[in-house]
Design a protein around this motif. Structure first.
Motif, PDB file in Angstrom:
ATOM      1  N   VAL A  64       0.860  -1.266  -0.198  1.00 40.84           N
ATOM      2  CA  VAL A  64      -0.097  -0.227   0.059  1.00 40.84           C
ATOM      3  C   VAL A  64       0.746   1.181  -0.020  1.00 40.84           C
ATOM      4  O   VAL A  64       0.629   2.024  -0.942  1.00 40.84           O
ATOM      5  N   SER A  65       1.885   1.181   0.899  1.00 42.88           N
ATOM      6  CA  SER A  65       2.820   2.343   1.273  1.00 42.88           C
ATOM      7  C   SER A  65       3.613   2.703  -0.194  1.00 42.88           C
ATOM      8  O   SER A  65       3.466   3.662  -0.865  1.00 42.88           O
ATOM      9  N   LYS A  66       4.022   1.604  -1.037  1.00 46.09           N
ATOM     10  CA  LYS A  66       4.707   1.747  -2.178  1.00 46.09           C
ATOM     11  C   LYS A  66       3.485   2.319  -3.199  1.00 46.09           C
ATOM     12  O   LYS A  66       4.013   3.466  -4.013  1.00 46.09           O
TER      13      LYS A  66
ATOM     14  N   VAL B 133      -5.167   5.046  -2.812  1.00 44.46           N
ATOM     15  CA  VAL B 133      -5.464   3.873  -2.372  1.00 44.46           C
ATOM     16  C   VAL B 133      -6.653   3.854  -1.358  1.00 44.46           C
ATOM     17  O   VAL B 133      -6.568   4.407  -0.287  1.00 44.46           O
ATOM     18  N   MET B 134      -7.694   2.879  -1.769  1.00 47.76           N
ATOM     19  CA  MET B 134      -8.705   2.721  -0.831  1.00 47.76           C
ATOM     20  C   MET B 134      -8.600   1.225  -0.031  1.00 47.76           C
ATOM     21  O   MET B 134      -7.947   0.317  -0.842  1.00 47.76           O
TER      22      MET B 134
ATOM     23  N   ASN C 276      -6.923  -1.554  14.674  1.00 48.79           N
ATOM     24  CA  ASN C 276      -5.210  -1.130  14.430  1.00 48.79           C
ATOM     25  C   ASN C 276      -5.079  -0.989  12.923  1.00 48.79           C
ATOM     26  O   ASN C 276      -4.279   0.090  12.652  1.00 48.79           O
ATOM     27  N   ASP C 277      -5.597  -2.144  12.185  1.00 49.48           N
ATOM     28  CA  ASP C 277      -5.430  -1.936  10.577  1.00 49.48           C
ATOM     29  C   ASP C 277      -5.897  -0.812  10.186  1.00 49.48           C
ATOM     30  O   ASP C 277      -5.620  -0.164   9.222  1.00 49.48           O
ATOM     31  N   ALA C 278      -7.187  -0.287  10.669  1.00 46.97           N
ATOM     32  CA  ALA C 278      -7.754   1.022  10.052  1.00 46.97           C
ATOM     33  C   ALA C 278      -7.015   2.123  10.342  1.00 46.97           C
ATOM     34  O   ALA C 278      -6.764   3.149   9.695  1.00 46.97           O
ATOM     35  N   ILE C 279      -6.441   2.295  11.567  1.00 46.47           N
ATOM     36  CA  ILE C 279      -5.378   3.347  11.974  1.00 46.47           C
ATOM     37  C   ILE C 279      -4.039   3.272  11.217  1.00 46.47           C
ATOM     38  O   ILE C 279      -3.738   4.126  10.531  1.00 46.47           O
TER      39      ILE C 279
ATOM     40  N   GLY D 104      -1.622   6.762   4.603  1.00 49.62           N
ATOM     41  CA  GLY D 104      -1.894   7.524   3.424  1.00 49.62           C
ATOM     42  C   GLY D 104      -3.206   7.001   2.613  1.00 49.62           C
ATOM     43  O   GLY D 104      -3.556   7.733   1.762  1.00 49.62           O
ATOM     44  N   CYS D 105      -3.782   6.003   3.157  1.00 53.04           N
ATOM     45  CA  CYS D 105      -5.121   5.693   2.271  1.00 53.04           C
ATOM     46  C   CYS D 105      -5.955   6.821   2.355  1.00 53.04           C
ATOM     47  O   CYS D 105      -6.362   7.539   3.512  1.00 53.04           O
ATOM     48  N   PHE D 106      -6.850   6.929   1.399  1.00 52.84           N
ATOM     49  CA  PHE D 106      -7.760   8.173   1.530  1.00 52.84           C
ATOM     50  C   PHE D 106      -9.108   7.776   1.866  1.00 52.84           C
ATOM     51  O   PHE D 106     -10.195   8.559   2.268  1.00 52.84           O
ATOM     52  N   ALA D 107      -9.369   6.261   1.995  1.00 54.89           N
ATOM     53  CA  ALA D 107     -10.706   5.783   2.618  1.00 54.89           C
ATOM     54  C   ALA D 107     -10.601   4.370   2.941  1.00 54.89           C
ATOM     55  O   ALA D 107      -9.619   3.880   2.178  1.00 54.89           O
ATOM     56  N   THR D 108     -11.191   3.903   3.654  1.00 51.49           N
ATOM     57  CA  THR D 108     -11.394   2.438   3.770  1.00 51.49           C
ATOM     58  C   THR D 108     -12.821   1.945   3.721  1.00 51.49           C
ATOM     59  O   THR D 108     -13.650   2.303   4.366  1.00 51.49           O
TER      60      THR D 108
END
Ligand code: KIV
Length: 293
Positions: free
Chosen positions: A153-155, A163-164, A195-198, A204-208
């Motif tokens: 995700v970071s890359k 990334v959502m 913890n994963d959502a945080i 830097g995800c814009f939404a989940t």
């Protein structure tokens, strides 16, 4: 000649009407971006999201003022007829995404990275995401999972691709879970999900997307993060909702989890229409004089 009061009033009314209609037009046709979604959350405006997989439906849905169109890997189920989302390929997702992007003028188009195109290493993940963005013209990608895929995700985000995230029931891992039942009912799994959502917000995800988890847990997650959470079977304490288009329209009939609301019974309407067509052909009722050259 000086203007009468009624003329002045008419001019003022026309002026306000012009401002009002142009504002509405701008609002209706202004592109939704990842930034718009955050603004919506901050203004307490709920976000609407629906899947689409082809040009015709995407065009209709976009005209219905939906905020986000997801080219979901649920295409594997509802388009290709597979039992799970596991078999769909990157090329197939790009094919669907390309058709959708051509139709959409307003909504944000997010595309699922399919199973096997990002889990093994961040380099492969970035390569897959770049292919989706370059070949389809979509605006963002969605990946399933939390800490286990954080490097991927970071890359992708560092390369400039929004990334959502997707937590809770993640259908690409169906063979690990063994069932499509509600996730994170136990404390350990619930804490892991929080913890994963945080973590996804921090990197830097814009939404989940939160899929099929207890609504109390979704509410708790919501209190811990500032980015938008979109629920499917996660209750109403989130910032938006997503459904699969085929479920909402009643094109599917056998899949009946409680979180689906069917707004149409399109499957029956199509059966009735096709039956009428067949019957008209048999009765020499179609084509009639007006339908011939
Ligand atoms: O693929 C899909 O349709 C999805 C939604 C269920 C969120 O991921």
């Amino acid at each position: 000649m000086p203007l009468k009061i009624s003329d002045t009033l008419a001019v003022v009314m026309i002026f306000y009407l012009f401002i009002f209609t142009s504002h509405r037009l701008i609002m209706e046709y202004k592109r939704i971006t990842t930034k718009t979604l955050l603004e919506m959350k901050n203004n307490n405006e709920k976000i609407s999201m629906l899947t689409a997989y082809d040009y015709t439906f995407a065009k209709i849905i976009d005209q219905s003022n939906i905020d986000v169109i997801l080219v979901g890997d649920s295409a594997s189920n509802v388009i290709a007829g597979n039992e799970t989302t596991v078999p769909i390929t990157l090329n197939e997702m790009i094919y669907h995404a390309k058709s959708v992007v051509k139709a959409v003028k307003r909504a944000l188009v997010v595309v699922d990275l399919p199973f096997g195109t990002y889990q093994s290493n961040p380099k492969l993940a970035l390569k897959s995401a770049i292919r989706i963005m370059k070949e389809s013209g979509a605006h963002a990608v969605k990946l399933e999972g939390g800490s286990e895929i954080k490097d991927s995700v970071s890359k992708i985000i560092r390369a400039g691709i929004p990334v959502m995230g997707h937590l809770g029931l993640t259908p690409q891992s169906i063979y690990k879970f063994g069932t499509y039942s509600v996730r994170a009912k136990e404390k350990n799994e619930a804490n892991e999900l929080i913890n994963d959502a945080i973590l996804l917000e921090e990197i830097g995800c814009f939404a989940t997307v939160l899929e099929k988890i207890p609504s109390e847990l979704a509410k708790k997650v919501s209190s811990k993060v500032k980015y938008p959470l979109i629920g499917i079977g996660a209750g109403n304490q989130v910032d938006g909702q997503v459904l699969v288009m085929h479920d909402l329209l009643g094109l599917t009939t056998e899949f009946n989890p409680r979180f689906i609301r069917r707004y149409l019974n399109l499957s029956q309407q199509i059966i009735d229409a096709v039956k009428s067509y067949v019957s008209d052909i048999k009765k020499l009722n179609f084509p009639n004089e007006d339908e011939m050259y």
